[in-house]
Structure formats: structure tokens, C-alpha cells
Design a protein around this motif. Sequence first.
Motif, PDB file in Angstrom:
ATOM      1  N   THR A 155      43.901  46.717  47.830  1.00 55.10           N
ATOM      2  CA  THR A 155      43.063  46.599  49.022  1.00 55.10           C
ATOM      3  C   THR A 155      41.807  45.801  48.707  1.00 55.10           C
ATOM      4  OG1 THR A 155      41.779  48.596  48.575  1.00 55.10           O
ATOM      5  CG2 THR A 155      43.877  48.881  49.734  1.00 55.10           C
ATOM      6  N   ASP A 156      41.078  45.455  49.762  1.00 56.73           N
ATOM      7  CA  ASP A 156      39.769  44.812  49.573  1.00 56.73           C
ATOM      8  C   ASP A 156      38.887  45.662  48.665  1.00 56.73           C
ATOM      9  OD1 ASP A 156      40.182  42.534  51.064  1.00 56.73           O
ATOM     10  OD2 ASP A 156      39.492  43.441  52.941  1.00 56.73           O
ATOM     11  N   GLY A 157      38.960  46.957  48.847  1.00 55.59           N
ATOM     12  CA  GLY A 157      38.154  47.873  48.041  1.00 55.59           C
ATOM     13  C   GLY A 157      38.497  47.797  46.564  1.00 55.59           C
ATOM     14  N   ASP A 158      39.805  47.661  46.264  1.00 57.34           N
ATOM     15  CA  ASP A 158      40.221  47.533  44.862  1.00 57.34           C
ATOM     16  C   ASP A 158      39.614  46.286  44.235  1.00 57.34           C
ATOM     17  OD1 ASP A 158      41.848  49.841  44.894  1.00 57.34           O
ATOM     18  OD2 ASP A 158      43.491  48.701  45.823  1.00 57.34           O
ATOM     19  N   LEU A 159      39.585  45.199  45.009  1.00 49.61           N
ATOM     20  CA  LEU A 159      39.018  43.946  44.497  1.00 49.61           C
ATOM     21  C   LEU A 159      37.525  44.087  44.252  1.00 49.61           C
ATOM     22  CD1 LEU A 159      40.877  41.344  46.754  1.00 49.61           C
ATOM     23  CD2 LEU A 159      41.297  41.823  44.336  1.00 49.61           C
ATOM     24  N   ARG A 160      36.820  44.747  45.156  1.00 46.97           N
ATOM     25  CA  ARG A 160      35.379  44.925  44.977  1.00 46.97           C
ATOM     26  C   ARG A 160      35.073  45.786  43.754  1.00 46.97           C
ATOM     27  NH1 ARG A 160      35.598  45.221  50.659  1.00 46.97           N
ATOM     28  NH2 ARG A 160      35.636  47.509  50.614  1.00 46.97           N
ATOM     29  N   ARG A 161      35.861  46.841  43.574  1.00 50.97           N
ATOM     30  CA  ARG A 161      35.647  47.702  42.415  1.00 50.97           C
ATOM     31  C   ARG A 161      35.934  46.962  41.115  1.00 50.97           C
ATOM     32  NH1 ARG A 161      37.319  51.457  46.301  1.00 50.97           N
ATOM     33  NH2 ARG A 161      39.535  50.987  45.995  1.00 50.97           N
ATOM     34  N   MET A 162      36.947  46.100  41.144  1.00 52.11           N
ATOM     35  CA  MET A 162      37.269  45.306  39.956  1.00 52.11           C
ATOM     36  C   MET A 162      36.116  44.378  39.603  1.00 52.11           C
ATOM     37  SD  MET A 162      39.938  42.161  39.637  1.00 52.11           S
ATOM     38  CE  MET A 162      38.772  41.233  40.641  1.00 52.11           C
ATOM     39  N   LEU A 163      35.575  43.700  40.612  1.00 53.38           N
ATOM     40  CA  LEU A 163      34.495  42.736  40.384  1.00 53.38           C
ATOM     41  C   LEU A 163      33.222  43.416  39.874  1.00 53.38           C
ATOM     42  CD1 LEU A 163      34.980  40.434  43.508  1.00 53.38           C
ATOM     43  CD2 LEU A 163      35.446  39.844  41.126  1.00 53.38           C
ATOM     44  N   SER A 164      33.061  44.679  40.228  1.00 49.40           N
ATOM     45  CA  SER A 164      31.866  45.401  39.758  1.00 49.40           C
ATOM     46  C   SER A 164      32.000  45.837  38.305  1.00 49.40           C
ATOM     47  CB  SER A 164      31.617  46.630  40.636  1.00 49.40           C
ATOM     48  OG  SER A 164      32.626  47.613  40.432  1.00 49.40           O
ATOM     49  N   LYS A 165      33.238  45.759  37.779  1.00 43.61           N
ATOM     50  CA  LYS A 165      33.483  46.229  36.412  1.00 43.61           C
ATOM     51  C   LYS A 165      33.699  45.101  35.406  1.00 43.61           C
ATOM     52  CE  LYS A 165      35.614  50.556  37.963  1.00 43.61           C
ATOM     53  NZ  LYS A 165      36.870  51.359  38.014  1.00 43.61           N
ATOM     54  N   VAL A 166      34.213  43.952  35.849  1.00 44.87           N
ATOM     55  CA  VAL A 166      34.543  42.858  34.916  1.00 44.87           C
ATOM     56  C   VAL A 166      33.885  41.561  35.365  1.00 44.87           C
ATOM     57  CG1 VAL A 166      36.751  43.916  34.297  1.00 44.87           C
ATOM     58  CG2 VAL A 166      36.670  42.224  36.134  1.00 44.87           C
ATOM     59  N   ASP A 167      33.536  40.739  34.374  1.00 41.72           N
ATOM     60  CA  ASP A 167      32.961  39.424  34.663  1.00 41.72           C
ATOM     61  C   ASP A 167      34.038  38.345  34.693  1.00 41.72           C
ATOM     62  OD1 ASP A 167      30.326  40.366  34.817  1.00 41.72           O
ATOM     63  OD2 ASP A 167      30.165  40.342  32.627  1.00 41.72           O
ATOM     64  N   ASP A 168      35.069  38.555  33.921  1.00 44.92           N
ATOM     65  CA  ASP A 168      36.149  37.562  33.829  1.00 44.92           C
ATOM     66  C   ASP A 168      37.470  38.246  34.148  1.00 44.92           C
ATOM     67  OD1 ASP A 168      37.868  35.499  33.303  1.00 44.92           O
ATOM     68  OD2 ASP A 168      37.548  35.489  31.118  1.00 44.92           O
TER      69      ASP A 168
END
Length: 321
Positions: A247-260
Motif C-alpha cells: 500500500t501507499d502506507g507501506d511505501l511511506r514506512r519504507m522511505l522513513s527507514k531506508v535511504d537507498d
Amino acid sequence: MKDKKSIINIAKQTIEMQSQAIANLSNFVTEDFANAVNLIYDSKGRVIITGIGKSAIIGNKIVATLNSTGTPAVFMHAADAIHGDLGLILEDDVVICLSKSGNTPEIKVIVPLIKRAKNKLIAITGNENSFLGQHADFVLNAYTEKEACPNNLAPTTSTTAQLVVGDALAICLLELRGFTSNDFAKYHPGGALGKKLYLTVHDISSVNEKPQVGPDTSIKEVIIEITEKMLGVTAVVENQKIIGIITDGDLRRMLSKVDDFSSLRAKDIMGANPKTIASKAMAIEALEVMESNEISQLLVEEDGNYAGIVHLHDLIKEGII
């Protein structure tokens, strides 16, 4: 201006008075009621409902309820009946006459005419000993001690009682006919009510986009897929089987945890064991699953394979909510 507390008290008293009168009606249900139900159930004709004044308005409501629950019914105004509308009544029709007093001039005119034609007559009246009560084949007692009107004049409690008796009659017939929600849907195809009864998940999901990625799809491609299909979600599919959801939420959570995230794949961020629903399920069932799980979309399956997505917004658009 009337004191607000007084207004509230009057409203409460009115409701309580009518509720007590309704509760008391169960004491008046006799074999006549059962015989009237069986008469209508066994009849090859329609139900003709007649009355005058406020009783006529209640009669129209009972007609609508009967028609929508599988018993064909027609309203005939008592005043119009003596000016030609008696022609509405056919040989096999059963007539129901509503009257609080059972002694109004119009009733006294049409009752003998109905009996002369040999149609069966059912009375819904608050006076069993009235002209109507004495000449009816069956009497459904809708007696009320007092109107809610402080002057005991404006038909209030008495018309409520008539309506309740009519509803009881309709529900008994519904039960005898084995009338189901599918039958109800046939008579209510329009509006939100009808859609709740016949609209399936497939009806909704089949017109949506069908976003999907494989487990090894790159995150960039996942973002593109979600963006292009505009549902805020994508299924992760392998051999046509659903293995996850992003989901969109999964993508946002991923971006908050990793830079690359260039090395990440769909399987690394997907939610496993997502909530699904069969395409043949009713749309209202999809809403219930979403509400109970506090989610806004469901993946749809058909014969075990991925078939699309149903979104909360779809249900809102269709008027299911």
C-alpha cells in the motif's frame, strides 16, 4: 417561546403513550388474525385496501409494504369507491378496510357493496362492535384507549396502531411465503437498499484497474504501478496467486527507514497474508470485512486466483455506505 424542557417532556409523553398502545395490541391478536393471514395467503387475487382520512394514508403505506414483500396489493380510497372505483375489485380479491370507529358514512356505504360482490372482507378497526366490525369476515383489533393528541381528537395513536397491525400482517405473509433477501432485491433494484441486496464484489472490481507486481519487482516499478493504477495499492502475485499486498502506507514506512531502496524488491516490503474476498461475495460483505479490519481495500479472488481490487471509495460511490 415555549420552554425547551416542556417541549421535550411533551415529545417523550407522546412517544411513551404510543409505545404503550402498540405493546397492548399483542393482547388483541386472535384466531381472526391467523384466519385473515391464511385467507390472503391462499387467495388467487390481490389485496384491496380501503379507508378514508388518516386511515387512507396508513392504507397506502400498508399497500406499499405488502407489494414490496410479495403480496400484490392496491389502494382504493373509500370516497372514490362509491364513484366508480369499486370496479378495481376483482372476483378473487380480498378487501381490507381501515377505520378507527368503523362507523363512518363512507364505510357504511361500501361495506354492503363489497359483501354483495361476495369478496371476503377484513377489518382493521379500533371498534369491534362497529358497523364495519359486525359485517367483516375477520376483525383485526387495533383498539387504542386514547389519542396522543391532548384533545383526544387528532388521529395519532390510532393510526400508529393501524400501521403496526398492517406490518404484522405483512410480516406473517412474508414468513409464510419464505420471502428471502433475494426476493426483496427483485422488488427494490434501485437505490442504496437494492444495491446492498444484489451488488457483488465483481460488479465493482471488474471496472477497476488491476494493479499487480511480482515478488521480485523493483520498488521503483512498484511505485509506478501504484501511481498509474490510482488505487493506492497493488497486489503481489505469483503464478496468479496472491502472496502479498503493498500500500501507499507501506511505501511511506519504507522511505522513513531506508535511504537507498535500489536493492529492495516487492517481497521485502509487502504485507503477507492480506485480507481477500471472493468475487461472488456481496458488496456489503466487503464493507463488513473492511470495517472489522479497519482497512480501506480488499484484494479480490476468483477461483483462487487474483481478480482485482475493491476499494472503500467504490462502496461509497455506489451508495452502499
